[in-house]
Design an enzyme around this catalytic site. Structure first.
Site, PDB file in Angstrom:
ATOM      1  N   GLU A 174      12.386 107.320 -36.347  1.00 46.82           N
ATOM      2  CA  GLU A 174      11.536 107.924 -37.815  1.00 46.82           C
ATOM      3  C   GLU A 174      11.335 109.456 -37.414  1.00 46.82           C
ATOM      4  O   GLU A 174      10.697 109.781 -36.669  1.00 46.82           O
ATOM      5  CB  GLU A 174      10.222 107.071 -37.436  1.00 46.82           C
ATOM      6  CG  GLU A 174      10.104 105.698 -37.862  1.00 46.82           C
ATOM      7  CD  GLU A 174      10.485 105.097 -39.038  1.00 46.82           C
ATOM      8  OE1 GLU A 174      10.158 106.157 -40.190  1.00 46.82           O
ATOM      9  OE2 GLU A 174      10.631 104.164 -39.392  1.00 46.82           O
TER      10      GLU A 174
ATOM     11  N   CYS B  26       4.727 114.253 -41.509  1.00 47.55           N
ATOM     12  CA  CYS B  26       6.212 114.143 -41.644  1.00 47.55           C
ATOM     13  C   CYS B  26       6.662 114.053 -43.153  1.00 47.55           C
ATOM     14  O   CYS B  26       7.534 114.398 -43.536  1.00 47.55           O
ATOM     15  CB  CYS B  26       6.925 113.105 -40.871  1.00 47.55           C
ATOM     16  SG  CYS B  26       6.060 111.425 -41.219  1.00 47.55           S
TER      17      CYS B  26
HETATM   18  P1  NAD Z   1       7.050 114.912 -29.803  1.00 48.05           P
HETATM   19  O1  NAD Z   1       7.184 116.150 -29.235  1.00 48.05           O
HETATM   20  O2  NAD Z   1       5.441 114.445 -29.860  1.00 48.05           O
HETATM   21  O3  NAD Z   1       8.327 113.968 -29.334  1.00 48.05           O
HETATM   22  C1  NAD Z   1       8.099 112.647 -29.782  1.00 48.05           C
HETATM   23  C2  NAD Z   1       8.156 111.874 -28.334  1.00 48.05           C
HETATM   24  O4  NAD Z   1       9.725 112.142 -27.983  1.00 48.05           O
HETATM   25  C3  NAD Z   1       7.334 111.937 -27.369  1.00 48.05           C
HETATM   26  O5  NAD Z   1       6.829 110.749 -26.812  1.00 48.05           O
HETATM   27  C4  NAD Z   1       7.950 112.811 -26.315  1.00 48.05           C
HETATM   28  O6  NAD Z   1       7.549 112.628 -25.125  1.00 48.05           O
HETATM   29  C5  NAD Z   1       9.131 112.419 -26.522  1.00 48.05           C
HETATM   30  N1  NAD Z   1      10.251 113.209 -26.048  1.00 48.05           N
HETATM   31  C6  NAD Z   1      10.141 114.666 -26.098  1.00 48.05           C
HETATM   32  N2  NAD Z   1      11.260 115.415 -25.578  1.00 48.05           N
HETATM   33  C7  NAD Z   1      11.940 114.320 -24.883  1.00 48.05           C
HETATM   34  C8  NAD Z   1      13.272 114.354 -24.331  1.00 48.05           C
HETATM   35  N3  NAD Z   1      13.532 115.379 -23.781  1.00 48.05           N
HETATM   36  N4  NAD Z   1      13.746 113.255 -23.993  1.00 48.05           N
HETATM   37  C9  NAD Z   1      13.163 111.959 -24.481  1.00 48.05           C
HETATM   38  N5  NAD Z   1      11.811 112.066 -24.880  1.00 48.05           N
HETATM   39  C10 NAD Z   1      11.284 113.286 -25.249  1.00 48.05           C
HETATM   40  O7  NAD Z   1       7.379 115.077 -31.460  1.00 48.05           O
HETATM   41  P2  NAD Z   1       8.011 116.049 -32.319  1.00 48.05           P
HETATM   42  O8  NAD Z   1       9.563 116.041 -32.211  1.00 48.05           O
HETATM   43  O9  NAD Z   1       7.269 117.280 -32.314  1.00 48.05           O
HETATM   44  O10 NAD Z   1       7.536 115.492 -33.834  1.00 48.05           O
HETATM   45  C11 NAD Z   1       7.608 116.433 -34.963  1.00 48.05           C
HETATM   46  C12 NAD Z   1       8.638 115.690 -35.701  1.00 48.05           C
HETATM   47  O11 NAD Z   1       8.497 114.268 -35.892  1.00 48.05           O
HETATM   48  C13 NAD Z   1       8.994 116.164 -37.227  1.00 48.05           C
HETATM   49  O12 NAD Z   1      10.218 116.388 -37.313  1.00 48.05           O
HETATM   50  C14 NAD Z   1       8.198 115.169 -37.914  1.00 48.05           C
HETATM   51  O13 NAD Z   1       8.759 114.922 -39.270  1.00 48.05           O
HETATM   52  C15 NAD Z   1       8.700 113.799 -37.136  1.00 48.05           C
HETATM   53  N6  NAD Z   1       7.727 112.730 -37.605  1.00 48.05           N
HETATM   54  C16 NAD Z   1       8.378 111.771 -38.117  1.00 48.05           C
HETATM   55  C17 NAD Z   1       7.676 110.801 -38.471  1.00 48.05           C
HETATM   56  C18 NAD Z   1       8.045 109.625 -39.161  1.00 48.05           C
HETATM   57  O14 NAD Z   1       7.373 108.504 -39.163  1.00 48.05           O
HETATM   58  N7  NAD Z   1       9.204 109.555 -39.753  1.00 48.05           N
HETATM   59  C19 NAD Z   1       6.158 110.568 -38.072  1.00 48.05           C
HETATM   60  C20 NAD Z   1       5.505 111.938 -37.561  1.00 48.05           C
HETATM   61  C21 NAD Z   1       6.554 112.853 -37.176  1.00 48.05           C
END
Ligand code: NAD
Length: 455
Positions: free
Chosen positions: A206, A240
């Protein structure tokens, strides 16, 4: 670190299979949300400055509805679904049997730290799985509270919560799961998919991206402006599916920018910094990233900010070049670039020149324009409103192309966490000869006739 062997043993014991167990766990999750509503809202307030009303509508209330909808439909969703039997396989019967996958991993994101972690969990439990859930470390208050509460309510042998940063997530990804459900950005999405490929584990990603909103001259400008403002500045723009940039038809451009300014003033007043109805930016790093976008255009409204309080006002940006960072990267904050278009065709070209968005919005009263926009690929579409499609649990939610793969919500979440197993049952009698060698002209003719391929 979660020891998966306990979860594996629990799954193998069959404990998660009966619907009674699934219902009980969903009921307990509902109870957790009820018993600790205030604490959860306080945690969301601490992490994101979420107003209580938003915490309810987009997190707790969303989850209550999700669980209720799941409980109401669970027995129907889980029933084997009988399908037609081909003539060649008569007598017999065929059915699709949803089967739990096993032990699944759910990695949540920070912007809706409750909903994005627990809604996939609702689907995973409903489908009869064990689960490891990892909240995002960027919403630490919510993560810590969930770490404390989950074991008090849900079966410890079937649902495990693990907290921590990227390193913890990487360690989790070194283990074999039966499905990985990830919400977050595409950079980490690639890491998740690479790790999953090691075990051929299926993934749901997602992700995000740049979701456009098109405003045409025939739209109800006042309502459009208010709905764009609401969808954009909810959670301080950290959604998002928030409109990431606007494409506004030339003829109403000035009028719409004015209407948007009035809508912001109406929703948040002129002292947004002190308005408890407006959230804050998740951390200093994201705040700085957002500040960097201001130089990509002309600030037509807002721009006020305060690093110490992680405050960033609703900001309208005009005159941005298509190549600027603000028009190339997902903004994921309260800045909204507005681009003037000559007509719908130009808008569609601009959208289609980019990766497929997670959401696409169109504001128009023309059915023809809606039909044209419906032809454009996107994870979801919503006309004459923003975000509201999320309220409908009968619709799938997920991206396409760069905005993600797979889907959930309601029945779609249930199938994501199920293997839809094909089962055919036959009897040993009769056992006609025509499909077996040695092949003859007669057998071939009969086969062609029975399979509808006769000449
Ligand atoms: P985040 O930093 O919270 O990371 C998401 C998860 O990935 C966390 O649990 C984190 O610990 C894990 N993570 C981080 N680095 C990692 C690595 N190197 N290896 C493995 N796991 C790792 O989230 P984010 O990426 O900052 O979120 C923002 C993005 O998420 C935006 O692009 C947003 O559009 C997207 N988003 C999508 C949805 C959807 O439902 N489609 C919802 C919310 C956010």
């Amino acid at each position: 670190m979660a020891d998966l062997s306990n979860l594996r043993n629990a799954f193998a014991s069959g404990i998660t299979k009966p619907l009674a167990w699934r219902r009980e766990q969903l009921g307990l999750l509902q109870q957790l949300l009820r018993d600790h509503e205030t604490e959860l809202m306080n945690a969301l307030q601490q992490d994101l400055g979420k107003p209580a009303a938003e915490s309810w509508s987009t997190e707790l209330g969303f989850l209550h509805r999700d669980i209720r909808h799941t409980l109401k439909n669970l027995s129907r969703w889980s029933k084997p679904q009988r399908v037609k039997q081909p003539l060649l396989a008569w007598p017999g019967r065929s059915e699709i049997r949803p089967e739990p996958l096993g032990v699944v991993l759910i990695l949540g994101a920070w912007n809706y730290p409750l909903q994005l972690l627990l809604s996939p969990l609702v689907a995973a439990i409903a489908a009869g799985n064990c689960a490891v859930i990892k909240p995002s470390e960027l919403a630490p208050a919510t993560a810590a509270l969930l770490e404390k509460l989950i074991p008090d309510y849900l079966s410890g042998s079937c649902v495990r919560i693990v907290t921590g940063d990227a390193e913890v997530a990487s360690k989790l990804l070194e283990q074999r799961f039966d499905h990985i459900f990830y919400t977050g950005g595409s950079r980490v999405g690639k890491i998740v998919m690479r790790a999953a490929s090691e075990f051929l584990t299926p993934v749901t990603l997602e992700l995000g991206g740049k979701s456009p909103a098109v405003v045409l001259a025939d739209a109800d400008i006042k309502v459009a402006a208010k709905r764009v403002a609401w969808g954009k500045w909810l959670n301080a723009g950290q959604t998002c599916i928030a409109p990431d940039y606007l494409l506004v038809e030339d003829a109403v451009y000035e009028k719409f920018v004015e209407a948007l300014q009035s809508a912001i003033a109406e929703l948040y007043g002129d002292q947004v910094a002190d308005n408890p109805d407006f959230g804050k930016i998740i951390n200093a790093q994201h705040w700085q990233r957002l500040e960097g976008y201001l130089s990509d255009g002309k600030v037509a409204y807002g721009g006020q900010r305060d690093a110490a309080r992680r405050f960033f006002a609703p900001t309208l940006l005009t005159d941005c070049s298509n190549e600027s960072a603000v028009m190339q990267e997902e903004i994921f904050g309260p800045i909204l670039p507005i681009v003037k278009i000559r007509n719908l065709a130009e808008g569609i070209d601009l959208i289609q020149a980019r990766p497929k968005p997670l959401a696409l919005y169109g504001f128009t009263t023309s059915d023809k324009a809606i039909e044209q926009l419906e032809q454009v690929a996107a994870g979801s579409q919503c006309f004459n409103d923003t975000l509201m499609f999320m309220l409908n649990h009968n619709l799938p939610f997920g991206g396409v192309g760069n905005s993600g793969m797979g889907r959930y919500h309601g029945y779609f979440g249930f199938t994501t966490f199920s293997h839809m197993k094909a089962v055919m049952k036959r009897s040993s009698w009769p056992d006609p000869d025509f499909r077996y060698p040695p092949y003859t002209g007669f057998k071939d003719k009969l086969m062609r006739w029975l399979t509808g391929g006769s000449k």
